[in-house]
Design a protein around this motif. Structure first.
Motif, PDB file in Angstrom:
ATOM      1  N   THR A  22       7.444   1.782   8.608  1.00 25.83           N
ATOM      2  CA  THR A  22       6.987   2.387   7.357  1.00 25.83           C
ATOM      3  C   THR A  22       6.471   1.321   6.407  1.00 25.83           C
ATOM      4  O   THR A  22       6.903   0.161   6.448  1.00 25.83           O
ATOM      5  CB  THR A  22       8.123   3.159   6.669  1.00 25.83           C
ATOM      6  OG1 THR A  22       9.211   2.273   6.431  1.00 25.83           O
ATOM      7  CG2 THR A  22       8.587   4.318   7.513  1.00 25.83           C
ATOM      8  N   LYS A  23       5.562   1.715   5.573  1.00 23.63           N
ATOM      9  CA  LYS A  23       5.031   0.840   4.539  1.00 23.63           C
ATOM     10  C   LYS A  23       5.044   1.640   3.240  1.00 23.63           C
ATOM     11  O   LYS A  23       4.500   2.739   3.173  1.00 23.63           O
ATOM     12  CB  LYS A  23       3.602   0.418   4.886  1.00 23.63           C
ATOM     13  CG  LYS A  23       3.010  -0.563   3.906  1.00 23.63           C
ATOM     14  CD  LYS A  23       1.640  -1.008   4.357  1.00 23.63           C
ATOM     15  CE  LYS A  23       1.064  -1.995   3.362  1.00 23.63           C
ATOM     16  NZ  LYS A  23      -0.274  -2.429   3.773  1.00 23.63           N
ATOM     17  N   VAL A  24       5.671   1.084   2.234  1.00 28.99           N
ATOM     18  CA  VAL A  24       5.836   1.786   0.968  1.00 28.99           C
ATOM     19  C   VAL A  24       5.102   1.020  -0.119  1.00 28.99           C
ATOM     20  O   VAL A  24       5.238  -0.197  -0.245  1.00 28.99           O
ATOM     21  CB  VAL A  24       7.329   1.918   0.596  1.00 28.99           C
ATOM     22  CG1 VAL A  24       7.494   2.606  -0.737  1.00 28.99           C
ATOM     23  CG2 VAL A  24       8.082   2.653   1.694  1.00 28.99           C
ATOM     24  N   ASN A  25       4.323   1.741  -0.907  1.00 31.31           N
ATOM     25  CA  ASN A  25       3.620   1.167  -2.034  1.00 31.31           C
ATOM     26  C   ASN A  25       4.020   1.959  -3.274  1.00 31.31           C
ATOM     27  O   ASN A  25       3.782   3.159  -3.348  1.00 31.31           O
ATOM     28  CB  ASN A  25       2.095   1.245  -1.809  1.00 31.31           C
ATOM     29  CG  ASN A  25       1.330   0.541  -2.896  1.00 31.31           C
ATOM     30  OD1 ASN A  25       1.904  -0.143  -3.730  1.00 31.31           O
ATOM     31  ND2 ASN A  25       0.025   0.714  -2.885  1.00 31.31           N
ATOM     32  N   VAL A  26       4.643   1.299  -4.236  1.00 25.96           N
ATOM     33  CA  VAL A  26       5.150   1.964  -5.424  1.00 25.96           C
ATOM     34  C   VAL A  26       4.342   1.529  -6.637  1.00 25.96           C
ATOM     35  O   VAL A  26       4.091   0.350  -6.827  1.00 25.96           O
ATOM     36  CB  VAL A  26       6.648   1.630  -5.647  1.00 25.96           C
ATOM     37  CG1 VAL A  26       7.159   2.261  -6.916  1.00 25.96           C
ATOM     38  CG2 VAL A  26       7.468   2.049  -4.444  1.00 25.96           C
TER      39      VAL A  26
END
Length: 56
Positions: A43-47
Motif C-alpha cells: 500500500t501507498k498512502v498520501n495524506v
C-alpha cells in the motif's frame, strides 16, 4: 488491516474485482479466497492535511 482481512479470507476492499478485470490469468489460477490469503499487498498512502486547529 490487509493482513487481518487476508487471515479471515475477507476481501472487504474488493481487490478481487480489480484482479478479475485487469489480471484474469491470476483470477483463473484457482479459488480467489485461497489466492487472496497468500497475495502480497503493498500500500501507498498520501495524506494531505487541509485544516488543523483545536476542537471545541
Amino acid at each position: 488491516m490487509f493482513k487481518t482481512c487476508q487471515e479471515a479470507s475477507s476481501d472487504v476492499k474488493g481487490i478481487g474485482e480489480d484482479i478479475r478485470a485487469y489480471h484474469p490469468q491470476l483470477w483463473r489460477e484457482g479459488k480467489w479466497k485461497d489466492i487472496y490469503k497468500d497475495l502480497k499487498i503493498e500500500t501507498k498512502v498520501n495524506v494531505n492535511i487541509v485544516r488543523s486547529g483545536s476542537i471545541r
